[in-house]
Design a protein around this motif. Structure first.
Motif, PDB file in Angstrom:
ATOM      1  N   PRO A 435       0.816  -1.222   0.000  1.00  0.00           N
ATOM      2  CA  PRO A 435       0.000   0.000   0.000  1.00  0.00           C
ATOM      3  C   PRO A 435       0.847   1.269   0.000  1.00  0.00           C
ATOM      4  CG  PRO A 435      -0.893  -1.577   1.544  1.00  0.00           C
ATOM      5  CD  PRO A 435       0.416  -2.125   1.095  1.00  0.00           C
ATOM      6  N   LEU A 438       1.927   1.946  -3.474  1.00  0.00           N
ATOM      7  CA  LEU A 438       0.799   2.459  -4.260  1.00  0.00           C
ATOM      8  C   LEU A 438       0.493   3.913  -3.889  1.00  0.00           C
ATOM      9  CD1 LEU A 438      -1.471  -0.732  -4.110  1.00  0.00           C
ATOM     10  CD2 LEU A 438       0.085  -0.035  -5.925  1.00  0.00           C
ATOM     11  N   ASP A 439       0.633   4.254  -2.599  1.00  0.00           N
ATOM     12  CA  ASP A 439       0.422   5.652  -2.177  1.00  0.00           C
ATOM     13  C   ASP A 439       1.446   6.559  -2.848  1.00  0.00           C
ATOM     14  OD1 ASP A 439      -0.328   4.759   1.295  1.00  0.00           O
ATOM     15  OD2 ASP A 439      -1.591   4.814  -0.502  1.00  0.00           O
ATOM     16  N   TYR A 442       0.597   7.199  -6.465  1.00  0.00           N
ATOM     17  CA  TYR A 442      -0.475   8.176  -6.678  1.00  0.00           C
ATOM     18  C   TYR A 442       0.027   9.592  -6.458  1.00  0.00           C
ATOM     19  CZ  TYR A 442      -4.997  10.413  -6.693  1.00  0.00           C
ATOM     20  OH  TYR A 442      -6.057  11.226  -7.006  1.00  0.00           O
ATOM     21  N   LYS A 443       0.858   9.770  -5.438  1.00  0.00           N
ATOM     22  CA  LYS A 443       1.359  11.130  -5.127  1.00  0.00           C
ATOM     23  C   LYS A 443       2.241  11.647  -6.253  1.00  0.00           C
ATOM     24  CE  LYS A 443       1.473  10.647  -0.129  1.00  0.00           C
ATOM     25  NZ  LYS A 443       2.330  10.334   1.020  1.00  0.00           N
TER      26      LYS A 443
END
Lengths: 492, 163
Positions: A435, A438-439, A442-443
């Motif tokens: 996760p 994945l964070d 996205y950022k």
């Protein structure tokens, strides 16, 4: 009496040792000055080569037979599902070789020319994903290959499987039902996405032993994104393709060092010899950036100071004759396998790439039999090295590969090779939970889009030609974006 | 003196308020359902008991960025859900995480043999929280062997009868 026997044995060993060492000295080109090596030149004699080729055929057929493992081409990963645990092995892992060997044997049984193909089309839409949940060996070739090429990788000239599927990128091998001794291949047709089932009669004892083995505690467990429903849009802002493979434990990786091994005149002469250029008074000039340019044999050869080698035949058909070097003077149109062998042989004359280079793609010109473009990339201990060489010089295209060889009917048309050696300098542990990765994606990608689609995510290195020290990174391919996104392994 | 003590008490009380309400409680009653339903979505089946032979299981889902999620497991002795703790570098920590920018979460949980009743408490702020319960039954691996043996045994009997 006994003493005499011991003395005799020691004498024999000493003599044998001196013969061996002398042979090493005589046959090694590097130990001779002024490029003269009588015995090495004998090795290049066509008669001697024909004899050694015959002998190597005998040796090869005494072994287990052709396998993906013995070729320059091999898959980046072999994914083994043990039922309650899924491991992804890379080249260098002990179980990579075992799994791939077993897979190759079974695949060869399927591809055999005399094989009666037992084929069934699978209609169910989610069948492929359900099959991935079974105990299996799964291989994704990353790019599609013509079925006949895959057969030729395994030493099969013509495979009846070509009549059913033309291009393949993914396979799943599962044990068949308990009543028979069959194994089953599920293969996705790259052209239309349909799934076909092929049953093969095969001694699956070794396959079953492999799938039922005790898994080492250090093995990293993996899940496909569809198993976590990360391929569905719910409250999430990132959607992953169903078959993105996600690791769920700490992984071992390494920091590596990149060096240009072309450092001196000896290396340059080695390259000239590989392209059959004269090493005594070669016709050359030096460009303003110290690039060495040679013109000979209807071709030009450039050796850049950063390790890039460029070769171009002035006219198609006039370049370096590779076929005669490998197979004698037979004018027959070389097959895909023969052309690949020629390309690999040439590459290895310039740099020993055993275990370091991986065939990334093949393009065949359908209008010109015997015309192939092979692209290779480096690997280090199983992790791919992504080339991202951006050139300010408009005459030099930015390189997105390590080696590209264009062969036309056994003759070299063009050659590009960014020569690099990689060595491990420090082990590290990659402990970033999925996760968090994945964070970070996205950022970095874009916060404005309603959601982002991830097509691929894996650990890799980036070679940009500037940095000497390379750290492993997460390489991410996003839908609709050409360039890879790179996330450091410790970024939060 | 009394005024000084009162001041100290009031200041201590004020300072302790955020600490008390920001941390998820160590225990939850079994009928606590929370007061929100849209903070997180659990991708695993919640309406029925999940059966597995694996020693661990991955709870995955999605939710709003910034939501803090805490893992609880049912304790039959106290008849309550209690926080799950892990020990890292000799420090006992609760199993909890905050949903990040991607909106995704995935947490591996260890399973004991038999029934494992978990609860996830998702908190957006001091007042808004959601509770999702999930039951996972870990079967004994020997169970698989017994089923396989039974299947082979039945198969052999049928083969004999057919002959």
């Amino acid at each position: 009496m006994k003493k005499d026997k011991v003395k005799t044995l020691i004498l024999i060993l000493l003599v044998a040792n001196s013969i061996f060492l002398t042979t090493q000295i005589w046959m090694d080109k590097k130990l001779w000055s002024a490029d003269y090596n009588f015995f090495a030149k004998w090795g290049e004699n066509s008669i001697v080569q024909a004899i050694t080729k015959k002998l190597s055929w005998v040796v090869r057929n005494g072994e287990a037979g052709a396998s993906f493992v013995n070729q320059t081409y091999y898959p980046q990963k072999v994914v083994v599902n043990y039922g309650n645990f899924r491991a992804a092995y890379v080249n260098g892992d002990e179980l990579y070789t075992q799994s791939l060997d077993e897979f190759s044997r079974a695949l060869k049984a399927l591809l055999r020319e005399d094989q009666v193909v037992r084929y069934q089309k699978i209609e169910a839409e989610d069948a492929w994903l359900n099959i991935l949940k079974l105990k299996s060996i799964y291989i994704d070739l990353k790019v599609p290959y013509k079925t006949k090429f895959i057969g030729q990788f395994l030493g099969i000239k013509n495979t009846p499987l070509s009549n059913y599927i033309k291009e393949i990128k993914e396979f799943i091998l599962v044990p068949g039902d308990s009543a028979s001794n069959d194994v089953t291949f599920y293969i996705k047709d790259f052209n239309d996405g349909s799934v076909a089932k092929f049953d093969v009669t095969y001694d699956r004892t070794q396959l079953m032993n492999l799938l039922n083995r005790e898994i080492p505690a250090s093995t990293v467990d993996h899940k496909f994104s569809f198993e976590l429903e990360f391929d569905k849009k719910k409250a999430n802002k990132i959607v992953l393709d169903s078959q993105v493979l996600l690791p769920f434990n700490k992984q071992k990786a390494e920091v590596i060092k990149s060096t240009n091994p072309i450092q001196d005149d000896h290396n340059v002469k080695n390259i000239l010899r590989a392209f059959k250029y004269s090493t005594n008074n070669p016709r050359k000039y030096i460009e303003t950036d110290n690039t060495l340019v040679y013109i000979e044999n209807y071709s030009t050869l450039k050796i850049h100071p950063d390790g890039l080698i460029e070769y171009d035949a002035i006219e198609e058909g006039k370049g370096l004759r590779l076929y005669s070097d490998s197979y004698g003077n037979d004018p027959a149109t070389p097959s895909f396998q023969e052309s690949l062998n020629m390309a690999v042989k040439l590459i290895n004359k310039i740099q020993d790439t055993t275990g370091k280079l991986h065939l990334s793609s093949v393009a065949e010109d359908p209008d010109k039999p015997g015309s192939y473009k092979f692209v290779f990339n480096y690997y280090h201990n199983g992790l791919p090295i992504t080339m991202n060489l951006i050139s300010d010089d408009k005459d030099i295209l930015s390189l997105k590969y390590a080696v590209k060889v264009e062969v036309v009917n056994g003759t070299l048309k063009s050659y590009r090779h960014y020569v690099r050696d990689y060595e491990s300098i420090k082990p590290i542990t990659v402990d970033m939970p999925v996760p968090n990765v994945l964070d970070a994606i996205y950022k970095i990608a874009n916060a404005n889009a309603p959601y982002i689609n991830v097509k691929d995510l894996h650990l890799s290195y980036e070679e940009d030609g500037q940095e000497e020290i390379l750290q492993p990174q997460w390489h991410v391919r996003l839908k609709g974006v050409d360039n890879l996104l790179m996330i450091p392994v410790d970024k939060k | 003196m009394f005024k000084r003590l009162l001041q100290i008490f009031i200041i201590t009380f004020i300072l302790s308020i955020p600490a008390v309400v920001m941390a998820a409680p160590d225990e939850m009653s079994t009928d606590d359902k929370g007061n929100a339903t849209d903070l997180i979505i659990l991708n695993n089946a919640v309406d029925e008991e999940i059966t597995t032979f694996e020693e661990n299981y991955i709870l995955s889902g999605s939710g709003q960025e910034g939501v803090a999620v805490t893992l609880y497991v049912y304790n039959s002795e106290s008849d309550k859900y209690q926080k799950v703790f892990i020990t890292e570098e000799d420090i006992k920590k609760p199993v909890e995480w905050e949903i990040g920018a991607s909106g995704l979460f995935a947490q591996q949980v260890d399973l004991k043999k038999g029934k494992n009743a978990f609860a996830l408490r998702a908190e957006l702020d001091e007042e808004t929280y959601q509770v999702i319960k999930i039951d996972i039954k870990r079967q004994n691996k020997d169970f698989i062997t017994k089923i396989k043996d039974l299947k082979i045994g039945i198969g052999n009997v049928l083969d004999t009868l057919m002959k």
